[in-house]
Write a protein that holds these residues in place. Structure first.
Motif, PDB file in Angstrom:
ATOM      1  N   ASP A  30     143.848   1.802 -25.189  1.00 55.56           N
ATOM      2  CA  ASP A  30     142.492   1.537 -25.683  1.00 55.56           C
ATOM      3  C   ASP A  30     141.464   2.428 -24.984  1.00 55.56           C
ATOM      4  O   ASP A  30     140.519   2.899 -25.612  1.00 55.56           O
ATOM      5  CB  ASP A  30     142.130   0.059 -25.547  1.00 55.56           C
ATOM      6  N   ALA A  31     141.660   2.703 -23.710  1.00 55.90           N
ATOM      7  CA  ALA A  31     140.749   3.594 -22.986  1.00 55.90           C
ATOM      8  C   ALA A  31     140.878   5.014 -23.529  1.00 55.90           C
ATOM      9  O   ALA A  31     139.878   5.713 -23.720  1.00 55.90           O
ATOM     10  CB  ALA A  31     141.053   3.565 -21.489  1.00 55.90           C
ATOM     11  N   ASP A  80     141.767   5.874 -26.564  1.00 51.33           N
ATOM     12  CA  ASP A  80     141.136   5.886 -27.882  1.00 51.33           C
ATOM     13  C   ASP A  80     139.616   5.942 -27.782  1.00 51.33           C
ATOM     14  O   ASP A  80     138.960   6.664 -28.539  1.00 51.33           O
ATOM     15  CB  ASP A  80     141.565   4.662 -28.691  1.00 51.33           C
ATOM     16  N   ARG A  81     139.041   5.206 -26.836  1.00 54.70           N
ATOM     17  CA  ARG A  81     137.580   5.231 -26.653  1.00 54.70           C
ATOM     18  C   ARG A  81     137.113   6.603 -26.190  1.00 54.70           C
ATOM     19  O   ARG A  81     136.085   7.104 -26.647  1.00 54.70           O
ATOM     20  CB  ARG A  81     137.150   4.149 -25.667  1.00 54.70           C
ATOM     21  N   LEU A  82     137.851   7.213 -25.263  1.00 52.17           N
ATOM     22  CA  LEU A  82     137.486   8.551 -24.799  1.00 52.17           C
ATOM     23  C   LEU A  82     137.580   9.582 -25.919  1.00 52.17           C
ATOM     24  O   LEU A  82     136.680  10.412 -26.092  1.00 52.17           O
ATOM     25  CB  LEU A  82     138.382   8.975 -23.631  1.00 52.17           C
ATOM     26  N   ALA A 133     137.331   9.057 -29.082  1.00 52.96           N
ATOM     27  CA  ALA A 133     136.242   8.794 -30.039  1.00 52.96           C
ATOM     28  C   ALA A 133     134.901   9.295 -29.487  1.00 52.96           C
ATOM     29  O   ALA A 133     134.098   9.879 -30.221  1.00 52.96           O
ATOM     30  CB  ALA A 133     136.154   7.294 -30.340  1.00 52.96           C
ATOM     31  N   ALA A 134     134.682   9.114 -28.207  1.00 50.64           N
ATOM     32  CA  ALA A 134     133.414   9.541 -27.598  1.00 50.64           C
ATOM     33  C   ALA A 134     133.252  11.059 -27.631  1.00 50.64           C
ATOM     34  O   ALA A 134     132.155  11.562 -27.831  1.00 50.64           O
ATOM     35  CB  ALA A 134     133.325   9.034 -26.159  1.00 50.64           C
TER      36      ALA A 134
END
Length: 76
Positions: free
Chosen positions: A61-62, A64-66, A68-69
């Motif tokens: 999840d981390a 994926d967030r990175l 996306a950012a």
């Protein structure tokens, strides 16, 4: 070459992907600009440090967030 152009080409330079004429301009700028010399060394240090991280060290999840950012980073 100015500093903005230099910064845009650092990754290609480190990957050995610059055309000879562009690489020559890059190298010339590097000899003339202490700030870009330091910047290149910082990027090399960062790449080396990140290369030491274990592949499985980041939770999905981390990751994926990175991703996306930074996906639209240049557009932002």
């Amino acid at each position: 070459m100015n500093c903005d152009e230099f910064v845009e080409l650092v990754t290609a330079y480190l990957d050995g992907a610059l055309e000879p004429a562009v690489e020559q301009r890059f190298a010339e700028h590097l000899t003339e600009c202490d700030g870009c010399d330091r910047y290149l060394e910082q990027i090399r240090t960062t790449v080396a440090a990140l290369g030491q991280l274990p592949e499985q060290g980041l939770a999905a999840d981390a990751r994926d967030r990175l991703l996306a950012a930074f996906r639209d980073w240049p557009a932002g």
